[in-house]
Scaffold this motif. Structure first.
Motif, PDB file in Angstrom:
ATOM      1  N   LEU A 127     -14.513 -42.208 -24.574  1.00  0.00           N
ATOM      2  CA  LEU A 127     -13.242 -42.909 -24.386  1.00  0.00           C
ATOM      3  C   LEU A 127     -12.054 -42.146 -24.959  1.00  0.00           C
ATOM      4  O   LEU A 127     -10.939 -42.673 -25.019  1.00  0.00           O
ATOM      5  CB  LEU A 127     -13.330 -44.306 -25.005  1.00  0.00           C
ATOM      6  CG  LEU A 127     -14.436 -45.208 -24.441  1.00  0.00           C
ATOM      7  CD1 LEU A 127     -14.398 -46.583 -25.102  1.00  0.00           C
ATOM      8  CD2 LEU A 127     -14.332 -45.337 -22.919  1.00  0.00           C
ATOM      9  N   SER A 187     -11.706 -38.508 -23.989  1.00  0.00           N
ATOM     10  CA  SER A 187     -12.192 -37.260 -23.400  1.00  0.00           C
ATOM     11  C   SER A 187     -11.124 -36.198 -23.211  1.00  0.00           C
ATOM     12  O   SER A 187     -11.437 -35.014 -23.061  1.00  0.00           O
ATOM     13  CB  SER A 187     -12.869 -37.546 -22.054  1.00  0.00           C
ATOM     14  OG  SER A 187     -11.950 -38.147 -21.154  1.00  0.00           O
ATOM     15  N   ILE A 238      -5.819 -39.167 -22.940  1.00  0.00           N
ATOM     16  CA  ILE A 238      -6.587 -40.406 -23.096  1.00  0.00           C
ATOM     17  C   ILE A 238      -6.783 -40.718 -24.574  1.00  0.00           C
ATOM     18  O   ILE A 238      -6.681 -41.883 -24.988  1.00  0.00           O
ATOM     19  CB  ILE A 238      -7.934 -40.293 -22.361  1.00  0.00           C
ATOM     20  CG1 ILE A 238      -7.697 -40.139 -20.857  1.00  0.00           C
ATOM     21  CG2 ILE A 238      -8.807 -41.516 -22.635  1.00  0.00           C
ATOM     22  CD1 ILE A 238      -8.966 -39.859 -20.058  1.00  0.00           C
ATOM     23  N   THR A 254      -9.412 -44.940 -19.873  1.00  0.00           N
ATOM     24  CA  THR A 254     -10.366 -44.013 -19.263  1.00  0.00           C
ATOM     25  C   THR A 254     -10.524 -44.285 -17.776  1.00  0.00           C
ATOM     26  O   THR A 254     -10.644 -43.358 -16.967  1.00  0.00           O
ATOM     27  CB  THR A 254     -11.727 -44.083 -19.984  1.00  0.00           C
ATOM     28  OG1 THR A 254     -11.599 -43.446 -21.269  1.00  0.00           O
ATOM     29  CG2 THR A 254     -12.827 -43.391 -19.203  1.00  0.00           C
ATOM     30  N   GLY A 313      -9.359 -41.101 -16.456  1.00  0.00           N
ATOM     31  CA  GLY A 313     -10.574 -40.348 -16.685  1.00  0.00           C
ATOM     32  C   GLY A 313     -11.090 -39.624 -15.446  1.00  0.00           C
ATOM     33  O   GLY A 313     -10.755 -39.956 -14.314  1.00  0.00           O
ATOM     34  N   ALA A 319     -14.933 -37.317 -18.894  1.00  0.00           N
ATOM     35  CA  ALA A 319     -15.250 -38.520 -19.664  1.00  0.00           C
ATOM     36  C   ALA A 319     -16.740 -38.816 -19.675  1.00  0.00           C
ATOM     37  O   ALA A 319     -17.202 -39.644 -20.465  1.00  0.00           O
ATOM     38  CB  ALA A 319     -14.489 -39.722 -19.105  1.00  0.00           C
TER      39      ALA A 319
END
Length: 428
Positions: free
Chosen positions: A386, A388, A392, A409, A413, A417
């Motif tokens: 969460l 990555s 984020i 995410t 993402g 991720a």
């Protein structure tokens, strides 16, 4: 010898649909660990409880990462892998300019094998562990994707696409060959290991009434198979269907007349449905599949998620690669959120995750096997980081609860991720 593993992290499971009455996040449970034995989930709960159940299990600590069921992609075209993100066409032109020329190549088994393996590599890298795919008219294309999935121990649904008109020479079968080839493929693959067959008329415009009748007869012979097709994707497509089937009450009636409406039916897109169609789909308990990146990429329209859910429809989520513009179910969830916003009904993070797992599994009638982490389910999992990327991570640091972090995410993402994927308990 038994294989026993315990994964520690933030383990997400669903106790009900987050579209039911009540607060969406109350449909979920977050536990400390999940225990896996011989490819099946033993249970979720505290680490101490899981270790008491499997005292000899290997422990894999994922820290604060999110551990959940692997993504289930309920409508894809694996033969379109190489033409994903091709510019500028709407549905009919897309088929003629990109899809049909590429699908012509799948009569060559070596090429079909290459693309099948590339496709499953790409989807696993994005956290997808189950797919339901259209193939081409060539039996070799079906053998290729099933063989690749079988080697990986992966659950998959697929079927030979059937077309006997409005397609190029070399990409058409006949009502009889469509029936015979599909029947032989069902005998070869359906129910073998983790493989299931879907009877697959592409859509009404590319099948004569005679072929649709043959597919209905085949489904009646094999009622435990799924049947997948397309329905009401674009307005000009619907007009085309009406010109080809002037006696039909609506688009769905072109399937219903020939025995191709049922509880194990999967109808991709279903954007521009008429009231009779909505009523009949709900009455039969059929599966509708929302393909948001495809719907925006080729300009199809805005799926009525909240209205259809409120009616009690069975709905899954899909990338629709390659009409869809991404192999990622995270990107697909983000697009579903954006379409919800355009309709004035944004979806909660829990609803998006449910659609990409349990919702899709239920549409495929596999909800007792995949799409959730619960005792007895197959251990197909994805572990999501969460934080990555820097973008984020800085948003996650400000999150007030897990759902804010998860939503970041979903919206931003990609495959970065995806920290780990397990298929039947084994690292993919």
């Amino acid at each position: 010898m038994s294989t026993e593993i315990i994964l520690k992290g933030q383990v997400l499971s669903f106790s009900r649909s987050p579209f039911d009455e009540g607060t969406p996040q109350d449909a979920t449970q977050v536990s400390e660990a999940v225990a896996i034995q011989d490819g099946l989930v033993v249970g979720t709960g505290s680490l101490s409880d899981m270790q008491a159940q499997l005292p000899a299990a290997q422990l894999v600590d994922h820290g604060d990462k999110l551990i959940m069921a692997g993504f289930v992609d309920a409508h894809v075209h694996y033969p379109q892998t190489a033409i994903i993100a091709s510019w500028g066409k709407r549905l009919i032109d897309w088929l003629n300019a990109y899809t049909f020329p590429e699908e012509m190549r799948f009569g060559e088994r070596a090429y079909a094998d290459e693309v099948a393996n590339r496709y499953l590599d790409l989807t696993a890298a994005n956290g997808t562990t189950t797919v339901c795919s259209f193939c081409t008219i060539h039996p070799e294309s079906v053998d290729a994707i099933f063989s690749a999935a079988q080697t990986r121990g992966q659950r998959i649904v697929a079927g030979k696409t059937c077309m006997d008109r409005n397609a190029p020479d070399g990409l058409r079968d006949t009502p009889q060959t469509a029936y015979d080839d599909s029947d032989a493929l069902i005998a070869r693959w359906h129910g073998v290991d983790r493989l299931d067959y879907a009877i697959t008329p592409r859509f009404s415009p590319t099948s004569t009434p005679e072929q649709l009748e043959a597919m209905g007869a085949l489904w009646a012979k094999h009622p435990d198979c799924l049947m997948q097709t397309h329905l009401s994707e674009q307005v000009d497509e619907i007009a085309w269907v009406k010109s080809l089937f002037p006696q039909a009450r609506d688009y769905l009636d072109t399937y219903e007349e020939f025995g191709l409406l049922g509880a194990r039916g999967l109808y991709g897109h279903a954007i521009h449905l008429e009231e009779r169609e909505r009523h009949r789909l709900r009455e039969f308990g059929a599966g509708l599949v929302h393909c948001p990146t495809s719907n925006t990429f080729i300009g199809s329209g805005l799926f009525d998620m909240n209205g259809l859910m409120a009616e009690g429809q069975r709905i899954g989520l899909a990338t629709d690669t390659g009409g869809g513009s991404s192999f990622s179910m995270l990107r697909t969830m983000a697009a579903a959120y954006e379409i919800g916003q355009l309709r004035g009904t944004p979806l909660h993070a829990t609803q998006l995750l449910w659609l990409a797992t349990q919702g899709s599994a239920a549409a495929l009638r596999l909800e007792d096997k995949v799409g959730n982490l619960a005792a007895g389910m197959e251990a197909d999992l994805v572990v999501l980081d969460l934080a990555s990327t820097p973008a984020i991570a800085q948003r996650t640091a400000q999150a007030q609860d897990l759902w804010e972090a998860v939503f970041a995410t979903i919206m931003m993402g990609d495959d970065r991720a995806v920290a780990e994927v397990r298929i039947a308990g084994q690292v993919a």
